[in-house]
Design a protein around this motif. Structure first.
Motif, short mmCIF file in Angstrom:
data_model
loop_
_atom_site.label_atom_id
_atom_site.label_comp_id
_atom_site.label_asym_id
_atom_site.label_seq_id
_atom_site.Cartn_x
_atom_site.Cartn_y
_atom_site.Cartn_z
N TRP A 288 0.80 -1.22 0.00
CA TRP A 288 0.00 0.00 0.00
C TRP A 288 0.84 1.28 0.00
CZ3 TRP A 288 -4.48 -0.54 -1.87
CH2 TRP A 288 -5.46 0.45 -1.76
N PRO A 289 2.04 1.29 0.59
CA PRO A 289 2.87 2.50 0.47
C PRO A 289 3.15 2.87 -0.99
CG PRO A 289 3.70 1.14 2.25
CD PRO A 289 2.62 0.33 1.55
N LEU A 290 3.17 1.90 -1.88
CA LEU A 290 3.38 2.19 -3.30
C LEU A 290 2.14 2.84 -3.91
CD1 LEU A 290 5.15 -1.15 -4.27
CD2 LEU A 290 6.23 1.09 -3.91
N VAL A 291 0.97 2.54 -3.36
CA VAL A 291 -0.26 3.23 -3.77
C VAL A 291 -0.24 4.66 -3.24
CG1 VAL A 291 -2.77 3.24 -3.60
CG2 VAL A 291 -1.56 1.06 -3.85
N ALA A 292 0.13 4.81 -1.98
CA ALA A 292 0.17 6.14 -1.36
C ALA A 292 1.15 7.06 -2.09
CB ALA A 292 0.54 6.02 0.11
N SER A 293 2.21 6.49 -2.64
CA SER A 293 3.20 7.30 -3.35
C SER A 293 2.80 7.58 -4.80
CB SER A 293 4.56 6.59 -3.34
OG SER A 293 4.54 5.42 -4.16
N GLY A 294 1.75 6.93 -5.27
CA GLY A 294 1.29 7.13 -6.64
C GLY A 294 1.94 6.23 -7.66
N ARG A 295 2.81 5.31 -7.22
CA ARG A 295 3.50 4.44 -8.18
C ARG A 295 2.61 3.28 -8.62
NH1 ARG A 295 9.29 3.03 -5.83
NH2 ARG A 295 9.67 2.47 -8.01
N VAL A 296 1.67 2.90 -7.79
CA VAL A 296 0.67 1.88 -8.14
C VAL A 296 -0.69 2.56 -8.04
CG1 VAL A 296 -0.40 -0.31 -7.50
CG2 VAL A 296 2.09 -0.03 -7.32
N PHE A 297 -1.50 2.40 -9.08
CA PHE A 297 -2.78 3.10 -9.14
C PHE A 297 -3.78 2.27 -9.95
CE2 PHE A 297 0.20 4.64 -12.33
CZ PHE A 297 -0.49 4.43 -13.51
N PRO A 298 -5.07 2.51 -9.76
CA PRO A 298 -6.05 1.77 -10.55
C PRO A 298 -6.11 2.28 -11.98
CG PRO A 298 -7.14 3.33 -9.10
CD PRO A 298 -5.68 3.39 -8.75
N VAL A 299 -6.11 1.37 -12.92
CA VAL A 299 -6.28 1.72 -14.33
C VAL A 299 -7.75 1.49 -14.67
CG1 VAL A 299 -5.61 1.16 -16.70
CG2 VAL A 299 -3.90 1.06 -14.86
N VAL A 300 -8.46 2.57 -14.93
CA VAL A 300 -9.92 2.50 -15.09
C VAL A 300 -10.29 2.64 -16.56
CG1 VAL A 300 -12.12 3.57 -14.49
CG2 VAL A 300 -10.30 3.41 -12.77
N HIS A 301 -10.96 1.63 -17.06
CA HIS A 301 -11.43 1.64 -18.45
C HIS A 301 -12.67 2.52 -18.60
CE1 HIS A 301 -12.22 -0.08 -22.47
NE2 HIS A 301 -13.51 -0.02 -22.12
N GLU A 302 -13.64 2.34 -17.69
CA GLU A 302 -14.88 3.10 -17.80
C GLU A 302 -15.63 3.06 -16.47
OE1 GLU A 302 -18.73 3.52 -20.85
OE2 GLU A 302 -17.21 1.96 -21.17
N ARG A 303 -16.31 4.16 -16.19
CA ARG A 303 -17.26 4.23 -15.08
C ARG A 303 -18.67 4.15 -15.66
NH1 ARG A 303 -15.48 9.53 -11.54
NH2 ARG A 303 -13.38 8.85 -10.87
N LEU A 304 -19.49 3.26 -15.10
CA LEU A 304 -20.88 3.13 -15.54
C LEU A 304 -21.81 3.27 -14.34
CD1 LEU A 304 -20.63 0.06 -17.97
CD2 LEU A 304 -20.95 2.46 -18.60
N PRO A 305 -23.03 3.77 -14.54
CA PRO A 305 -23.99 3.80 -13.44
C PRO A 305 -24.28 2.38 -12.94
CG PRO A 305 -24.73 5.18 -15.26
CD PRO A 305 -23.56 4.39 -15.76
N LEU A 306 -24.57 2.27 -11.66
CA LEU A 306 -24.84 0.97 -11.06
C LEU A 306 -25.93 0.21 -11.81
CD1 LEU A 306 -24.36 -0.99 -8.64
CD2 LEU A 306 -26.16 0.26 -7.43
N ASP A 307 -26.98 0.92 -12.24
CA ASP A 307 -28.08 0.25 -12.93
C ASP A 307 -27.69 -0.34 -14.28
OD1 ASP A 307 -29.56 1.03 -10.78
OD2 ASP A 307 -30.98 2.28 -11.88
N ARG A 308 -26.48 0.01 -14.76
CA ARG A 308 -26.00 -0.55 -16.04
C ARG A 308 -25.00 -1.69 -15.80
NH1 ARG A 308 -23.86 3.80 -20.08
NH2 ARG A 308 -23.61 1.87 -21.29
N ALA A 309 -25.17 -2.42 -14.73
CA ALA A 309 -24.27 -3.53 -14.43
C ALA A 309 -24.24 -4.56 -15.56
CB ALA A 309 -24.67 -4.20 -13.12
N ALA A 310 -25.38 -4.77 -16.20
CA ALA A 310 -25.42 -5.74 -17.30
C ALA A 310 -24.51 -5.30 -18.44
CB ALA A 310 -26.85 -5.90 -17.81
N ASP A 311 -24.48 -3.99 -18.73
CA ASP A 311 -23.58 -3.49 -19.78
C ASP A 311 -22.12 -3.69 -19.38
OD1 ASP A 311 -25.68 -2.67 -21.40
OD2 ASP A 311 -25.75 -0.66 -20.52
N ALA A 312 -21.82 -3.50 -18.10
CA ALA A 312 -20.46 -3.72 -17.63
C ALA A 312 -20.04 -5.18 -17.83
CB ALA A 312 -20.35 -3.34 -16.15
N HIS A 313 -20.96 -6.11 -17.58
CA HIS A 313 -20.65 -7.52 -17.76
C HIS A 313 -20.45 -7.85 -19.25
CE1 HIS A 313 -21.52 -9.69 -13.77
NE2 HIS A 313 -21.28 -8.41 -13.52
#
Length: 329
Positions: A288-313
């Motif tokens: 986690w210290p590598l996350v705190a330093s910014g060297r490890v981070f989430p790579v996000v493809h897309e944010r979708l509304p919760l109600d569009r879970a089927a589209d995410a799948h």
């Protein structure tokens, strides 16, 4: 609260949003107002009946969330209402509220977007538990090692690349198509291999001058077993964390013995809670210290509304995702 339920066994079409009673945190648990939930391939398997939640977990999918603590259950210490957290879950993350064991929480650094943080818990716990716990890699031994990561464009793959590079390893990775390979290299991979047009075992042999790699993190399974073994260095370790191309293959024991190699299989969700507590604690202390330093981070493809879970799948099933898809209530 809002949640995404399933009518039964099937694909994305069985998912539907519904209002359900708010959960109540029990002993040692916290209630989280969910900022986002991460979508994982295990969620797709759960819908098909292959990856059921452990006893006591909600029936609906979701193995990780981020958000703020809304309430503390009995005997919770070290956390306060309002804390920014992300959490590993046994299930139930596809919702506007979720309950998590306090021991499964990780603090979200101020510099990290709270929504994006939902893309980290499952991936980093999977990666770290296999690199450190199964393969025995340490921050010290990682430096100078050579690691092959299959599926470098996925959530686990992108996290693996970032984490291993932060630890000083040389990283080789496979991905499908030149664009995805290039993006893996942009994240830090030293060698990108297009599995659609290249034989990864031949590339490994060439770029390591025949020495092979010290560790392979594999999501393919049976389809890659023979070439994975051919790619291992002496005393190398193969860790299989998924089986997207089958579970049955012929193992060349002579090759395994001749290289003093190890083959391991691992699943995170089915581990006992006590082991998950240890994994999260180890991640918080060492990764986690590598996350705190910014060297490890989430790579996000897309944010979708919760109600569009089927589209995410559907996105996940189509193989169109680079990194993580997040559901936002």
């Amino acid at each position: 609260m809002r949640a995404v339920l399933a009518t039964g066994i099937g694909g994305p079409e069985v998912l539907f949003p519904a209002d359900v009673p708010d959960p109540v945190p029990g002993d040692g648990e916290v209630l989280i107002d969910v900022a986002a939930a991460g979508v994982n391939r295990a969620d797709l398997l759960q819908l098909k009946g292959h990856h059921p939640p452990p006893p006591g977990a909600p029936d609906w999918p979701g193995l990780e969330v981020s958000g703020t603590i809304a309430a503390l259950g009995p005997r919770v210490s070290g956390w306060s209402v309002g804390d920014r957290v992300c959490a590993l879950l046994d299930g139930g993350g596809y919702a506007s509220k979720a309950v998590a064991p306090a021991a499964f929480l990780l603090p979200v650094p101020a510099e990290l977007d709270l929504v994006d943080a939902a893309g980290l818990p499952e991936a980093i716990c999977t990666v770290w538990s296999n690199l450190a716990g199964v393969a025995g890699l340490t921050p010290e031994s990682a430096a100078g090692s050579t690691v092959l990561v299959h599926g470098g464009s996925g959530g686990v793959g992108t996290t693996s690349i970032l984490l291993l590079k932060a630890l000083g390893a040389r990283v080789l990775t496979t991905a499908g198509g030149p664009e995805r390979v290039a993006r893996c290299v942009a994240l830090g991979a030293d060698v990108g291999i297009d599995h659609r047009t290249e034989d990864f075992a031949e590339v490994v042999d060439r770029v390591t001058d025949g020495a092979g790699v010290d560790l392979i993190l594999d999501v393919i399974g049976a389809g890659y077993l023979e070439r994975n073994l051919a790619s291992l260095a002496t005393h190398g370790q193969l860790v299989i964390i998924s089986a997207q191309q089958g579970t049955k293959a012929t193992l060349d024991i002579g090759r395994l013995m001749g290289r003093w190699a190890g083959v391991h299989g691992s699943l995170l969700r089915k581990r006992p809670r006590s082991e998950k507590v240890e994994i999260v604690a180890s991640v918080r202390e060492q990764a986690w210290p590598l996350v705190a330093s910014g060297r490890v981070f989430p790579v996000v493809h897309e944010r979708l509304p919760l109600d569009r879970a089927a589209d995410a799948h559907r996105l996940m099933a189509d193989g169109a995702v680079f990194g993580k898809v997040l559901l936002v209530p």
